[in-house]
Design an enzyme around this catalytic site. Structure first.
Site, mmCIF file in Angstrom:
data_model
loop_
_atom_site.group_PDB
_atom_site.id
_atom_site.type_symbol
_atom_site.label_atom_id
_atom_site.label_comp_id
_atom_site.label_asym_id
_atom_site.label_seq_id
_atom_site.Cartn_x
_atom_site.Cartn_y
_atom_site.Cartn_z
ATOM 1 N N GLY A 30 5.118 -23.564 -6.110
ATOM 2 C CA GLY A 30 5.688 -24.002 -5.090
ATOM 3 C C GLY A 30 4.128 -23.223 -4.568
ATOM 4 O O GLY A 30 3.805 -24.250 -3.903
ATOM 5 N N ARG A 283 15.861 -15.292 -9.225
ATOM 6 C CA ARG A 283 15.670 -14.009 -10.285
ATOM 7 C C ARG A 283 16.234 -12.681 -10.286
ATOM 8 O O ARG A 283 17.014 -12.255 -9.644
ATOM 9 C CB ARG A 283 13.918 -13.782 -9.819
ATOM 10 C CG ARG A 283 13.171 -14.164 -10.798
ATOM 11 C CD ARG A 283 11.978 -13.252 -10.257
ATOM 12 N NE ARG A 283 11.309 -13.110 -9.172
ATOM 13 C CZ ARG A 283 10.957 -11.780 -9.292
ATOM 14 N NH1 ARG A 283 11.220 -10.863 -10.112
ATOM 15 N NH2 ARG A 283 11.504 -10.955 -7.800
ATOM 16 N N LYS A 288 17.403 -9.301 -4.176
ATOM 17 C CA LYS A 288 18.338 -10.079 -4.659
ATOM 18 C C LYS A 288 19.985 -9.559 -4.076
ATOM 19 O O LYS A 288 20.651 -10.533 -3.758
ATOM 20 C CB LYS A 288 18.267 -11.012 -5.773
ATOM 21 C CG LYS A 288 17.026 -11.231 -6.159
ATOM 22 C CD LYS A 288 16.030 -11.561 -4.834
ATOM 23 C CE LYS A 288 14.830 -12.573 -5.102
ATOM 24 N NZ LYS A 288 13.858 -13.281 -4.611
ATOM 25 N N ASP A 508 -24.589 7.018 26.431
ATOM 26 C CA ASP A 508 -23.311 7.537 26.571
ATOM 27 C C ASP A 508 -22.526 8.450 25.940
ATOM 28 O O ASP A 508 -23.251 8.475 24.894
ATOM 29 C CB ASP A 508 -22.143 6.051 26.477
ATOM 30 C CG ASP A 508 -20.532 6.604 26.816
ATOM 31 O OD1 ASP A 508 -19.964 7.021 27.822
ATOM 32 O OD2 ASP A 508 -20.352 6.124 25.526
ATOM 33 N N TYR A 509 -21.824 9.602 25.605
ATOM 34 C CA TYR A 509 -21.545 11.032 24.975
ATOM 35 C C TYR A 509 -20.449 10.263 24.054
ATOM 36 O O TYR A 509 -20.158 9.971 22.946
ATOM 37 C CB TYR A 509 -21.019 11.572 26.225
ATOM 38 C CG TYR A 509 -21.166 13.098 24.794
ATOM 39 C CD1 TYR A 509 -22.065 13.293 24.198
ATOM 40 C CD2 TYR A 509 -19.723 12.843 24.368
ATOM 41 C CE1 TYR A 509 -21.676 14.810 23.588
ATOM 42 C CE2 TYR A 509 -19.418 14.427 23.905
ATOM 43 C CZ TYR A 509 -21.124 14.816 22.732
ATOM 44 O OH TYR A 509 -20.295 16.193 21.808
ATOM 45 N N ASP A 510 -18.741 10.228 24.649
ATOM 46 C CA ASP A 510 -17.745 9.733 23.943
ATOM 47 C C ASP A 510 -17.554 8.114 23.085
ATOM 48 O O ASP A 510 -17.715 7.812 23.956
ATOM 49 C CB ASP A 510 -16.657 10.046 24.574
ATOM 50 C CG ASP A 510 -16.258 11.479 24.893
ATOM 51 O OD1 ASP A 510 -16.047 12.485 23.677
ATOM 52 O OD2 ASP A 510 -16.747 11.832 26.229
#
Length: 738
Positions: A30, A283, A288, A508-510
């Protein structure tokens, strides 16, 4: 000419060695069929294992084997028997296969097998990288190669990579039991597009990424380092025309052209015209549900004795992984169940179960599909299950009934089938009766809808849709995105910096100078960061401003010994070194008593969240909450607060795992612009990570160097990967300042 490189565990070919000569034939499976247009028709290359280990490969035939592989537009990955034992039989099939199918009791967590799995994925990566050219796409397939996307992306970040998982992806609760869960997820996130058979598997994967790695997930998109990664479902189809055409030819056969199996099936139908045949093809695998299927058939014969000698179960079990202990136990159990049922119910002229333990050629499968009145497909867990689709495709006159487990991926598309819970033996027995008694008119009505759907969404459409989506993902990534700050651009910016006489940094920090932590109080700057900021400030041409959403007390304490300017609470308060904090605007917080109880209600309802009270704002943190619940409650809270504050001059800021309410009169853009007013800076550098920093990116002068941390829609000119990258960039400014 660019090409698509397909990568799977096995190559789509069959090698044979006869009389010292090597020949190869393309596979007819397939996947090989579905990818034919991608592989052969577009000058593609397929990379995988030949099926022969290094030990099994005659040395004198190595060059012949290589030529035979190349003739099929393939390239081989050489694997030893030790590789196969640890990689395929070990980690892939004794760890991933049972775990992903919810058979946790069978999953083995062997670190040695894991190491081999990693090394084999690297072997595949090496072959891919050898064959990779500019403009190529890579499509990786299945659970054996889950580390491969990252291994390729690390070396070739420009390459567009797709990954498709052909088995289920388990729920977060199951997946998190895997010791190497982080590495597996990071390996998969090397792909630009991840495909699954169903939305359920897609949702499970996104949940695991969010909960385990903590990455932001928005709908079906993941923000990871410098990329947006798409996740989508693509239900795999079959070669509908092939099965339909072979079935039609089967009906037109004469006695002379029929197979021996078809003669036996016809003989049975002639001898007992009122009897029905039920087909079971799988299979031999514990996923299954074959044992439960047999027990259900046994229960059916007990519950409905009128069907004695009027129904037969034709069961084909294809041998699989016979060297794995669980499969040996299963084989013994199936043999005993078949023996018990046949011994219990057989008559002189009737055996209730025809049992075949072997593989069958394609034409015999068509014989079974076209001859059996009912298909009984009852997996406990199955990624898709193409047998169900193949059965429906072969029903030329549209008769026949499909009984299908709702645990199979195919059930999402085949609602007209009789769907059952594979663990409910009584339900399966009753459904068998319903199937046998279903009027032909009803059968044809159901099958008509399923056939049209299968014909429309066949395996080639599946492959085409995936590749189209991969192309669109890559084009989306390259449009309207800030430029990555690479070494060349860093050098150019540094040259501007060196020539400037009055320079300012807005930091900026965080999320920028410091990574995020679960408890905001634990994000204290380390000594190396403090020294770097102080060194930047020490140059008389430089000015450093740390501009943050943090409260003034915390920010002031952390940077009390560093001679920089601090701006807190998104621009509300400012502090020059050695001075007191001052308001940048007239502020009030008389709104707090109204809003705080609402936020407290969300804290009470959402474990792991808390409220941070600042001088002129309130922040609801949800970093420690369950990711999905946290996002849901954050969205609800934002909507509620916006309604309450719509006429009160307040803003609702959605940061990184935080919702903050503050006055809309002040923001970082206004604060930074006011700070530089009439000061004639000739170099402005601004860097931040979330949308509160977008105000700075938008409001600062056009010649400012604006940088976003992480990839997202941004007004910044550049972006960097993470806080480590931020420090590397700032270190270069520091060195250039000394």
């Amino acid at each position: 000419m660019s090409k698509t490189i397909i990568v799977s565990n096995r190559l789509p070919l069959q090698l044979s060695i006869e009389d010292g000569k090597v020949s190869s034939e393309p596979s007819v499976g397939g996947l090989a069929t579905g990818l034919k247009s991608v592989h052969r028709d577009s000058n593609g290359l397929w990379i995988g294992w030949t099926g022969l280990t290094v030990e099994e490969t005659p040395q004198e035939l190595e060059s012949d084997i290589e030529k035979a592989v190349q003739n099929q537009q393939c390239a081989a990955v050489e694997l030893t028997q030790s590789d196969m034992d640890g990689f395929y039989y070990g980690f892939s099939n004794r760890t991933i296969w049972p775990l992903y199918h919810y058979f946790m009791e069978y999953a083995e967590f062997d670190s040695e097998n894991w190491e081999i799995y990693k090394s084999v994925n690297q072997k595949f990566a090496d072959v891919v990288l050898e064959n990779l050219e500019e403009g190529d796409n890579v499509w990786v397939h299945d659970y054996q190669l889950m580390l491969l996307p990252q291994l390729i992306k690390e070396k070739r970040p420009d390459v567009s990579i797709g990954f498709f998982l052909h088995i289920p992806f388990p729920s977060y609760e199951v997946f998190r039991t895997l010791p190497w869960r982080d590495q597996i997820l990071k390996g998969l996130l090397g792909a630009d597009l991840l495909g699954f058979h169903t939305y359920d598997y897609e949702r499970h994967f996104l949940s695991s990424v969010s909960r385990i790695l903590g990455h932001e997930v928005s709908f079906n998109e993941i923000t990871y380092k410098d990329r947006h990664i798409k996740v989508d479902s693509f239900p795999m189809g079959i070669d509908y025309e092939k099965f339909h055409a072979f079935a039609k030819a089967n009906y037109e056969q004469t006695d002379k052209t029929q197979s021996e199996l078809q003669r036996r099936l016809d003989l049975h139908a002639t001898a007992t015209p009122d009897a029905k045949m039920i087909l079971s093809i799988d299979r031999l695998d514990y996923t299954k549900g074959i044992a439960n299927r047999l027990r259900a058939f046994e229960h059916f014969l007990e519950k409905y004795p009128d069907y004695t000698e009027k129904v037969r179960l034709v069961m084909l079990a294809v041998p699989s992984r016979s060297n794995v202990p669980q499969y040996q136990v299963l084989k013994k159990e199936i043999d005993e169940l078949v023996g018990r049922i046949n011994g219990k119910f057989s008559t002189v002229s009737w055996t209730p179960v025809w049992y075949f333990y072997r593989s069958m050629p394609f034409n015999n499968l068509i014989d079974l599909y076209t001859s059996c009145d009912v298909a009984l497909i009852t997996p406990i867990r199955d990624g898709m299950n193409l047998v169900a689709k193949e059965y429906i495709a072969t029903r030329i006159d549209r008769t026949g009934v499909l009984i299908l487990s709702e645990m199979a991926g195919a059930s999402k598309e085949m609602n007209e089938a009789l769907l059952i819970n594979p663990n409910d033996i009584n339900l399966i027995a009753d459904t068998i009766k319903d199937a046998l008694e279903m009027p032909e008119e009803e059968q044809k009505k159901r099958n008509k809808f399923m056939q049209k759907r299968l014909e429309r969404y066949n395996v080639e459409k599946w492959a085409s849709d995936f590749m189209t989506k991969l192309d669109s993902v890559k084009s989306t990534q390259s449009v309207a995105k800030a430029t990555f700050l690479n070494e060349k651009q860093e050098t150019e910016i540094l040259e501007r910096f060196k020539k400037a006489n009055k320079r300012i940094f807005f930091l900026d920090y965080d999320g920028t100078l410091r990574g995020f932590v679960n408890n905001p109080g634990d994000a204290k700057p380390d000594q190396a960061l403090l020294e770097m900021v102080e060194d930047l400030q020490s140059n008389e041409k430089n000015e450093v401003v740390v501009i943050s959403g943090r409260d003034s007390v915390t920010l002031g304490e952390w940077f009390k010994d560093v001679p920089v300017t601090l701006i807190a609470e998104h621009g509300v308060l400012k502090k020059y070194y050695g001075k007191d904090w001052e308001l940048t605007e007239t502020m009030n917080n008389d709104w707090v008593p109204t809003i705080q109880p609402v936020m407290q209600n969300y804290v009470d309802r959402t474990p792991g969240t808390f409220i941070e009270e600042k001088n002129y704002s309130l922040a609801w943190h949800y970093r420690k909450a369950d990711p999905e619940l946290g996002e849901q409650r954050a969205n609800d809270l934002s909507n509620v607060i916006r309604e309450l504050t719509s006429n009160h001059g307040l803003s609702v800021l959605s940061g990184n795992k935080v919702i903050e309410i503050k006055s809309s009169n002040v923001h970082k853009g206004k604060a930074s612009n006011n700070h530089i007013l009439n000061k004639n800076y000739d170099f402005i550098f601004c860097i931040g990570d979330d949308w509160t920093d977008e105000f700075m990116f938008q409001d600062l002068p056009e010649d400012a160097v604006t940088v976003k941390v992480g990839v997202a829609s941004t007004a910044a000119r550049y972006y960097v990967d993470d806080t480590d990258h931020v420090r590397k960039v700032l270190t270069k400014f520091r060195q250039a300042s000394s």
